[in-house]
Design a protein around this motif. Structure first.
Motif, mmCIF file in Angstrom:
data_model
loop_
_atom_site.group_PDB
_atom_site.id
_atom_site.type_symbol
_atom_site.label_atom_id
_atom_site.label_comp_id
_atom_site.label_asym_id
_atom_site.label_seq_id
_atom_site.Cartn_x
_atom_site.Cartn_y
_atom_site.Cartn_z
ATOM 1 N N HIS A 179 85.864 54.451 72.101
ATOM 2 C CA HIS A 179 87.059 54.254 72.915
ATOM 3 C C HIS A 179 86.849 52.997 73.758
ATOM 4 O O HIS A 179 85.747 52.750 74.256
ATOM 5 C CB HIS A 179 87.301 55.443 73.844
ATOM 6 N N MET A 180 87.902 52.220 73.921
ATOM 7 C CA MET A 180 87.846 51.052 74.798
ATOM 8 C C MET A 180 88.843 51.272 75.928
ATOM 9 O O MET A 180 89.955 51.747 75.695
ATOM 10 C CB MET A 180 88.178 49.767 74.030
ATOM 11 N N PHE A 181 88.424 50.962 77.144
ATOM 12 C CA PHE A 181 89.330 51.134 78.270
ATOM 13 C C PHE A 181 89.418 49.853 79.090
ATOM 14 O O PHE A 181 88.503 49.031 79.109
ATOM 15 C CB PHE A 181 88.900 52.309 79.163
ATOM 16 N N LYS A 182 90.554 49.709 79.741
ATOM 17 C CA LYS A 182 90.781 48.588 80.645
ATOM 18 C C LYS A 182 90.534 49.071 82.067
ATOM 19 O O LYS A 182 90.899 50.196 82.416
ATOM 20 C CB LYS A 182 92.213 48.081 80.504
ATOM 21 N N ALA A 183 89.911 48.231 82.881
ATOM 22 C CA ALA A 183 89.591 48.658 84.238
ATOM 23 C C ALA A 183 89.629 47.480 85.200
ATOM 24 O O ALA A 183 89.545 46.318 84.794
ATOM 25 C CB ALA A 183 88.209 49.314 84.274
ATOM 26 N N ARG A 184 89.763 47.804 86.476
ATOM 27 C CA ARG A 184 89.624 46.817 87.546
ATOM 28 C C ARG A 184 88.483 47.273 88.441
ATOM 29 O O ARG A 184 88.343 48.472 88.730
ATOM 30 C CB ARG A 184 90.917 46.692 88.349
ATOM 31 N N THR A 185 87.661 46.326 88.868
ATOM 32 C CA THR A 185 86.476 46.649 89.652
ATOM 33 C C THR A 185 86.554 45.970 91.011
ATOM 34 O O THR A 185 86.701 44.749 91.100
ATOM 35 C CB THR A 185 85.197 46.200 88.924
ATOM 36 N N PHE A 186 86.459 46.775 92.071
ATOM 37 C CA PHE A 186 86.483 46.275 93.442
ATOM 38 C C PHE A 186 85.134 46.548 94.093
ATOM 39 O O PHE A 186 84.472 47.545 93.783
ATOM 40 C CB PHE A 186 87.592 46.957 94.246
ATOM 41 N N LEU A 187 84.743 45.672 95.010
ATOM 42 C CA LEU A 187 83.424 45.786 95.631
ATOM 43 C C LEU A 187 83.514 45.526 97.124
ATOM 44 O O LEU A 187 84.235 44.633 97.570
ATOM 45 C CB LEU A 187 82.461 44.794 94.975
ATOM 46 N N GLN A 188 82.771 46.328 97.890
ATOM 47 C CA GLN A 188 82.581 46.079 99.317
ATOM 48 C C GLN A 188 81.082 46.006 99.565
ATOM 49 O O GLN A 188 80.353 46.968 99.356
ATOM 50 C CB GLN A 188 83.211 47.179 100.173
ATOM 51 N N ALA A 189 80.606 44.833 99.999
ATOM 52 C CA ALA A 189 79.167 44.580 100.075
ATOM 53 C C ALA A 189 78.473 45.340 101.195
ATOM 54 O O ALA A 189 77.253 45.453 101.200
ATOM 55 C CB ALA A 189 78.908 43.082 100.226
ATOM 56 N N GLY A 190 79.210 45.872 102.149
ATOM 57 C CA GLY A 190 78.617 46.644 103.230
ATOM 58 C C GLY A 190 79.710 47.141 104.150
ATOM 59 O O GLY A 190 80.875 46.747 104.028
ATOM 60 N N LEU A 191 79.357 48.005 105.080
ATOM 61 C CA LEU A 191 80.325 48.568 106.011
ATOM 62 C C LEU A 191 81.084 47.462 106.737
ATOM 63 O O LEU A 191 80.495 46.570 107.337
ATOM 64 C CB LEU A 191 79.603 49.457 107.026
#
Length: 251
Positions: A179-191
């Motif tokens: 299966h192949m899926f599309k995704a978006r990735t978000f990141l928060q490097a610290g508080l």
């Protein structure tokens, strides 16, 4: 499965959820109970697959768990995945309360999952950093997230081999399903840090949390109570039902 609302989310939409994840995880460590955020957001009240990944300041994974699909609102499923990644991923040293403010939190939102019927067609449409893979064969299954593919500079075929290895399968296993899926990735490097979206060819941020951000004590006992004690739906999977993300092959 199609989750079109995922495409409309912005870093600003996601920021309060990241802050609430740290608060919910800290609360869990302190009380061994779960509180869900009371964020009033139509977008975050919708459902989609979600994986939460923790990384240290060197970029090493400290835990990664999630679900490809769920009927629970993102506000709740993200908290469930966050706690599962912290306490239920046996591949990594368990997260402790002192880690919560410093770790990088990464949220992968799944917008659609489709079985690969034609490898050549899927290969042509594959975009590193945007697409991930899920494979199943017999009782074995594995998932490879877009960032893992991007970090390892994998091609379409290389990614398929990698996800098979994670699942304990080979590419020629009888009855195997890709299966192949599309995704978006978000990141928060610290508080308190800015939330950014990870995209192909974009430098991964390593900034430290803002000096103006609350400390852990303030994070747990902020003036405004914005958490809910609503319990998980009886229909939702327990932590053992979560899939493991990350690049560790012993999964």
């Amino acid at each position: 499965m199609s989750k079109e609302f995922v495409d409309s989310l912005t870093s600003e939409d996601i920021f309060p959820l990241f802050e609430s994840l740290r608060k919910s995880l800290s609360f869990y460590f302190a009380t061994h109970s779960i509180k869900y955020p009371d964020i009033r957001s139509e977008k975050l009240s919708k459902s989609c697959g979600v994986f939460i990944t923790f990384r240290d300041q060197k970029g090493n994974v400290r835990g990664s768990m999630g679900l490809l699909d769920t009927d629970r609102p993102l506000l709740f499923s993200a908290v469930d995945a966050c706690i599962a990644a912290a306490v239920d991923d046996p591949r990594y040293e368990r997260i402790i309360i002192d880690d919560v403010t410093a770790l990088s939190f990464e949220m992968t939102l799944i917008s659609n999952v489709e079985e690969i019927k034609n490898l050549n067609s899927a290969r042509k449409g594959f975009i590193p950093g945007v697409h991930g893979f899920y494979v199943e064969g017999g009782v074995n299954a594995g998932v490879l997230l877009p960032r893992d593919i991007m970090d390892s500079h994998l091609s379409f075929d290389g990614a398929l081999r990698k996800v098979c290895t994670k699942a304990g399968l080979s590419v020629d296993t009888p009855g195997i399903k890709y299966h192949m899926f599309k995704a978006r990735t978000f990141l928060q490097a610290g508080l308190g840090a800015q939330v950014v979206e990870l995209t192909p060819n974009k430098e991964i941020p390593t900034q430290k949390p803002s000096s103006k951000s609350k400390g852990l004590l303030g994070f747990l006992t902020g003036a405004r109570e914005d958490t809910s004690t609503q319990k998980p739906s009886s229909k939702s999977k327990g932590f053992l039902g979560f899939l493991r993300g990350g690049r560790n092959e012993n999964s």
